[in-house]
Design a protein around this motif. Sequence first.
Motif, PDB file in Angstrom:
ATOM      1  N   LEU A   1       4.665   3.565  -8.503  1.00  0.00           N
ATOM      2  CA  LEU A   1       4.086   4.462  -7.504  1.00  0.00           C
ATOM      3  C   LEU A   1       2.919   5.239  -8.090  1.00  0.00           C
ATOM      4  CD1 LEU A   1       7.187   5.942  -5.631  1.00  0.00           C
ATOM      5  CD2 LEU A   1       5.819   3.942  -5.067  1.00  0.00           C
TER       6      LEU A   1
ATOM      7  N   ILE B   1      -0.454  -3.847  -4.096  1.00  0.00           N
ATOM      8  CA  ILE B   1      -0.729  -2.408  -4.090  1.00  0.00           C
ATOM      9  C   ILE B   1      -0.808  -1.904  -2.659  1.00  0.00           C
ATOM     10  CG2 ILE B   1      -2.466  -0.658  -4.608  1.00  0.00           C
ATOM     11  CD1 ILE B   1      -3.059  -2.095  -7.187  1.00  0.00           C
ATOM     12  N   ASP B   2      -1.536  -2.623  -1.801  1.00  0.00           N
ATOM     13  CA  ASP B   2      -1.657  -2.204  -0.407  1.00  0.00           C
ATOM     14  C   ASP B   2      -0.302  -2.193   0.283  1.00  0.00           C
ATOM     15  OD1 ASP B   2      -4.352  -1.851  -0.637  1.00  0.00           O
ATOM     16  OD2 ASP B   2      -4.910  -3.753   0.308  1.00  0.00           O
TER      17      ASP B   2
ATOM     18  N   THR C   1      -2.920  11.123  -7.424  1.00  0.00           N
ATOM     19  CA  THR C   1      -4.129  10.542  -7.993  1.00  0.00           C
ATOM     20  C   THR C   1      -3.833  10.300  -9.468  1.00  0.00           C
ATOM     21  OG1 THR C   1      -5.540  11.751  -6.459  1.00  0.00           O
ATOM     22  CG2 THR C   1      -6.588  10.865  -8.436  1.00  0.00           C
TER      23      THR C   1
ATOM     24  N   HIS D   1       5.278   3.058   1.066  1.00  0.00           N
ATOM     25  CA  HIS D   1       5.414   4.423   0.591  1.00  0.00           C
ATOM     26  C   HIS D   1       5.038   5.414   1.679  1.00  0.00           C
ATOM     27  CE1 HIS D   1       3.863   8.106  -1.423  1.00  0.00           C
ATOM     28  NE2 HIS D   1       4.963   7.953  -2.144  1.00  0.00           N
ATOM     29  N   GLN D   2       3.942   5.162   2.358  1.00  0.00           N
ATOM     30  CA  GLN D   2       3.501   6.080   3.401  1.00  0.00           C
ATOM     31  C   GLN D   2       4.518   6.162   4.533  1.00  0.00           C
ATOM     32  OE1 GLN D   2       0.750   8.167   3.213  1.00  0.00           O
ATOM     33  NE2 GLN D   2       1.914   9.075   4.906  1.00  0.00           N
TER      34      GLN D   2
ATOM     35  N   CYS E   1       0.378   6.284  -5.114  1.00  0.00           N
ATOM     36  CA  CYS E   1       1.210   6.612  -3.959  1.00  0.00           C
ATOM     37  C   CYS E   1       1.601   8.095  -3.999  1.00  0.00           C
ATOM     38  CB  CYS E   1       2.454   5.738  -3.934  1.00  0.00           C
ATOM     39  SG  CYS E   1       2.125   3.996  -3.652  1.00  0.00           S
TER      40      CYS E   1
ATOM     41  N   ARG F   1       1.691   0.792  -0.996  1.00  0.00           N
ATOM     42  CA  ARG F   1       1.169   2.031  -0.409  1.00  0.00           C
ATOM     43  C   ARG F   1       1.619   2.188   1.041  1.00  0.00           C
ATOM     44  NH1 ARG F   1      -4.973   1.587  -2.908  1.00  0.00           N
ATOM     45  NH2 ARG F   1      -4.525   2.605  -4.922  1.00  0.00           N
TER      46      ARG F   1
ATOM     47  N   ALA G   1      -0.109   2.925  -8.495  1.00  0.00           N
ATOM     48  CA  ALA G   1      -0.703   2.557  -7.209  1.00  0.00           C
ATOM     49  C   ALA G   1      -1.290   3.746  -6.466  1.00  0.00           C
ATOM     50  CB  ALA G   1       0.346   1.870  -6.340  1.00  0.00           C
TER      51      ALA G   1
END
Length: 344
Positions: free
Chosen positions: A39, A6-7, A47, A13-14, A44, A10, A42
């Motif tokens: 996404l 997940i990290d 919320t 994605h960022q 991304c 993310r 997770a």
Amino acid sequence: MEHDSIDTLRARHQQLVDESPKLRIRERALRLGVPEAALVAAGCGVTSQELVGPAQALFRELGTLGRVMALSRNDYAVHERHGAYLDIQAEGPVGIVLGPDIDLRMFFMSWKYFYAVTENGRQSIQFFDKRGEAVHKVYRTEQTDVAAWDAFVAKFATSTRTPVVAEPLAKAAEADSPDDAAALRTHWRGLTDTHDFFGMLRQFKVSRLGALRAVGQDLAQQVGNETVEAMLTRAAETALPIMCFVANPGIVQIHTGPVSKLVRTGPWYNVLDETFNLHLNTDAVVSSWVVNKPTSDGWVTSLELYGADGELIVQFFGERKPGKPELPAWRDLLQSLCAQPLAA
């Protein structure tokens, strides 16, 4: 998903958002090589809260929400319809919604992941299939019952996070051409209901596009890919009520009524009416067909658009219901766009 994955997602994605901030979540998922549901799960750019299925249970409660916006899409067409979920029938593997505004056919066999999502302040309920691809989304609007929406989410929410593992969808074996084109044509001419068309394709083990190519121009006639714009323009000018079908493997969403505001934005040709929006990527249209089927109510004609993969992008009919003949103005419109006469 494991915490580290997940990290990692993310972070990837960022980085993508920093480089290309205007991409929509579906486009970001494609760029990252992950399902859209991954996404969402997770968090991304959104919320999200996972909802517990089965999908039929969630669907049966959508009628409590009042007026919302329903969205279904495939790769090249997006269908948005405002209204309420009425006359919901969602007990088994196939379901229907038969309200005057929101009109759906659901094929629940492939549905798997469900979420309540907030993105840029916009709230939605999102349904994904086994691939992690979006099947259907329900958006809250100013006319939605806020208390009912919150109660819906509270009823189905869970604190767990089901790992999103993309699974391919089963696809029926079908050929690009029938073994016996003459027999297919004879069967086609004997149809009495448009819904029997799918059974015919299965019987002859042929793809939809393969059948169109094989049966003769009086039953299925290829037309120019500009035909859809000509058809919509004429329909808008004459206030001709039409039906517009957009589907993916899990759902068919239908609009019935006139269209009015037509706008071209780059490759996208759009209907931008108050309760109905269609966004159609005309650059993706590889072939267009006027299709002519006999029924117990007379001949029924449609305009069908296909992509490079041979899949149906969007389908248009004149407004009609079983037991009601096709609108003569629609028939005349489609015939006027054909080079050869249609069977009648």
